[in-house]
Design an enzyme around this catalytic site. Structure first.
Site, PDB file in Angstrom:
ATOM      1  N   ASN A   1       0.864  -1.188   0.000  1.00 53.44           N
ATOM      2  CA  ASN A   1       0.000   0.000   0.000  1.00 53.44           C
ATOM      3  C   ASN A   1       0.895   1.231   0.000  1.00 53.44           C
ATOM      4  O   ASN A   1       1.433   1.614   1.033  1.00 53.44           O
ATOM      5  CB  ASN A   1      -0.902  -0.020   1.245  1.00 53.44           C
ATOM      6  CG  ASN A   1      -1.740   1.245   1.357  1.00 53.44           C
ATOM      7  OD1 ASN A   1      -1.876   1.998   0.387  1.00 53.44           O
ATOM      8  ND2 ASN A   1      -2.306   1.488   2.523  1.00 53.44           N
TER       9      ASN A   1
ATOM     10  N   LYS B   1       0.076   4.248  -0.433  1.00 60.90           N
ATOM     11  CA  LYS B   1      -0.624   5.448   0.045  1.00 60.90           C
ATOM     12  C   LYS B   1      -0.387   6.604  -0.953  1.00 60.90           C
ATOM     13  O   LYS B   1      -0.285   6.342  -2.139  1.00 60.90           O
ATOM     14  CB  LYS B   1      -0.180   5.799   1.459  1.00 60.90           C
ATOM     15  CG  LYS B   1      -0.211   4.579   2.395  1.00 60.90           C
ATOM     16  CD  LYS B   1      -0.088   4.930   3.825  1.00 60.90           C
ATOM     17  CE  LYS B   1       0.010   3.641   4.651  1.00 60.90           C
ATOM     18  NZ  LYS B   1      -0.161   3.859   6.063  1.00 60.90           N
TER      19      LYS B   1
ATOM     20  N   HIS C   1      -9.661   1.261   4.734  1.00 64.34           N
ATOM     21  CA  HIS C   1      -8.381   1.460   5.430  1.00 64.34           C
ATOM     22  C   HIS C   1      -8.600   2.440   6.586  1.00 64.34           C
ATOM     23  O   HIS C   1      -9.405   3.359   6.491  1.00 64.34           O
ATOM     24  CB  HIS C   1      -7.344   2.015   4.451  1.00 64.34           C
ATOM     25  CG  HIS C   1      -5.966   2.042   5.027  1.00 64.34           C
ATOM     26  ND1 HIS C   1      -5.537   3.044   5.868  1.00 64.34           N
ATOM     27  CD2 HIS C   1      -4.931   1.177   4.907  1.00 64.34           C
ATOM     28  CE1 HIS C   1      -4.290   2.793   6.234  1.00 64.34           C
ATOM     29  NE2 HIS C   1      -3.894   1.662   5.661  1.00 64.34           N
TER      30      HIS C   1
ATOM     31  N   GLU D   1      -7.019   4.875   7.604  1.00 63.87           N
ATOM     32  CA  GLU D   1      -6.852   6.300   7.264  1.00 63.87           C
ATOM     33  C   GLU D   1      -8.116   6.846   6.606  1.00 63.87           C
ATOM     34  O   GLU D   1      -8.467   8.010   6.790  1.00 63.87           O
ATOM     35  CB  GLU D   1      -5.611   6.490   6.378  1.00 63.87           C
ATOM     36  CG  GLU D   1      -4.336   6.348   7.195  1.00 63.87           C
ATOM     37  CD  GLU D   1      -3.136   5.839   6.425  1.00 63.87           C
ATOM     38  OE1 GLU D   1      -3.133   5.868   5.180  1.00 63.87           O
ATOM     39  OE2 GLU D   1      -2.180   5.374   7.089  1.00 63.87           O
TER      40      GLU D   1
ATOM     41  N   GLU E   1      -5.686  -4.745  10.717  1.00 67.00           N
ATOM     42  CA  GLU E   1      -4.718  -3.665  10.852  1.00 67.00           C
ATOM     43  C   GLU E   1      -5.024  -2.851  12.102  1.00 67.00           C
ATOM     44  O   GLU E   1      -5.791  -1.873  12.035  1.00 67.00           O
ATOM     45  CB  GLU E   1      -4.785  -2.749   9.633  1.00 67.00           C
ATOM     46  CG  GLU E   1      -4.417  -3.411   8.332  1.00 67.00           C
ATOM     47  CD  GLU E   1      -3.728  -2.430   7.401  1.00 67.00           C
ATOM     48  OE1 GLU E   1      -2.599  -2.716   7.007  1.00 67.00           O
ATOM     49  OE2 GLU E   1      -4.313  -1.387   7.091  1.00 67.00           O
TER      50      GLU E   1
ATOM     51  N   GLY F   1       2.058   2.512  10.889  1.00 67.80           N
ATOM     52  CA  GLY F   1       3.019   3.607  10.752  1.00 67.80           C
ATOM     53  C   GLY F   1       3.705   4.002  12.045  1.00 67.80           C
ATOM     54  O   GLY F   1       4.346   5.052  12.107  1.00 67.80           O
TER      55      GLY F   1
ATOM     56  N   SER G   1       3.144  -1.873  10.611  1.00 68.28           N
ATOM     57  CA  SER G   1       4.585  -1.867  10.915  1.00 68.28           C
ATOM     58  C   SER G   1       5.265  -3.194  10.632  1.00 68.28           C
ATOM     59  O   SER G   1       6.195  -3.594  11.344  1.00 68.28           O
ATOM     60  CB  SER G   1       4.823  -1.433  12.367  1.00 68.28           C
ATOM     61  OG  SER G   1       4.383  -0.090  12.554  1.00 68.28           O
TER      62      SER G   1
HETATM   63  C1  PEP Z   1      -1.039   0.379   6.150  1.00 66.24           C
HETATM   64  O1  PEP Z   1      -1.188   1.595   6.092  1.00 66.24           O
HETATM   65  O2  PEP Z   1      -1.852  -0.374   5.600  1.00 66.24           O
HETATM   66  C2  PEP Z   1       0.103  -0.119   6.899  1.00 66.24           C
HETATM   67  C3  PEP Z   1       0.102  -1.374   7.257  1.00 66.24           C
HETATM   68  O3  PEP Z   1       1.104   0.770   7.153  1.00 66.24           O
HETATM   69  P1  PEP Z   1       2.524   0.466   7.838  1.00 66.24           P
HETATM   70  O4  PEP Z   1       3.023  -0.826   7.268  1.00 66.24           O
HETATM   71  O5  PEP Z   1       3.373   1.640   7.459  1.00 66.24           O
HETATM   72  O6  PEP Z   1       2.277   0.373   9.309  1.00 66.24           O
END
Ligand code: PEP
Length: 241
Positions: A10, A12, A95, A97, A164, A170, A204
């Site tokens: 992803n 983003k 997601h 976000e 998630e 993040g 992460s």
């Molecule tokens: C995401 O935004 O789907 C995600 C898993 O981000 P990160 O791996 O940066 O935590």
């Protein structure tokens, strides 16, 4: 767990078309004739979909979002049909976000899921509790509530659900394999009637924790954000199993 593992990058709101082309070349040279430890998916911004496409089909494409409308006067929106025509097999729906920054809620996400299905797209439906919900011990209840948006989604179609936890996205603070396994088990129970379900973990993930999470986290792969922005790192994560 359920067939072929899935690794989704992803990006983003990162990566220009030129950067996407360079990434695709890099990824292609790393995997050579193909990646045999699972399925790879790149989720670029709409503008970079074509640049990220692999003419040899060694990875699939996902959109990061879609409109809850099929067509019409919705300036700035992109429909499921357009996404499918642009070569995507998958679309990320819900997601965190989108939920937190853009106020997307269950009814809206249920409409987006319906539009995705009409266009033949496979949803990657994201769920996950906030830090506050985790502290309150309501992770399972949060996941069950978020899964309600899938109530009308056809059970016989392939579905990807990404666990998630919001506190892990993040932050550099990934869930433990035990956390992931508990959530994945709960989700598989809620979605037990689904014929083709893959559960991913996201939050992460990096090359240092991927193997443990894949082996002990009860999941069929990862949704990767920050660590997917370099082809080498994404390939290392996908190859960690
Ligand atoms: C995401 O935004 O789907 C995600 C898993 O981000 P990160 O791996 O940066 O935590």
């Amino acid at each position: 767990m359920n067939g072929v593992n899935l690794f989704v990058a992803n990006w983003k709101m990162n990566m220009t078309r030129a950067q996407a082309r360079a990434y695709a070349e890099d990824l292609g040279s790393r995997i050579g004739d193909g990646f045999d430890a699972g399925e790879l998916v790149l989720a670029p911004a709409f503008t970079a979909l074509e640049a990220a496409r692999d003419p040899r089909g060694r990875w699939a494409l996902a959109a990061q979002n879609l409109s809850d409308h099929a067509a019409g006067a919705f300036t700035g929106e992109v429909s499921a049909t357009m996404i499918a025509e642009a070569g995507c097999r998958y679309v990320i729906v819900g997601h965190s976000e989108r939920r937190t920054l853009f106020g997307e809620d269950g009814p809206l996400l249920a409409r987006k899921l319906a539009r995705a299905r009409e266009a033949g797209l496979v949803p990657i439906y994201c769920v996950g509790e906030s830090q506050r919900e985790r502290a309150a011990g309501s992770t399972a209840a949060t996941l069950a509530r978020q899964a309600e948006a899938l109530a009308d989604d056809p059970e016989d179609r392939p579905l990807v659900v990404a666990y998630e936890p919001v506190w892990a996205i993040g932050t550099g603070l990934a869930a433990t394999p035990a956390d992931s396994a508990a959530a994945a088990t709960g989700l598989r129970k809620i979605l037990a009637s689904r014929r083709d379900l893959r559960v991913l973990y996201g939050g992460s993930v990096n090359p240092g924790n991927a193997r443990q999470l894949l082996q002990g986290g009860g999941v069929d792969g990862f949704l990767v954000g920050g660590a997917s922005l370099e082809a080498a790192t994404f390939a290392a994560i996908a190859g960690a199993g």
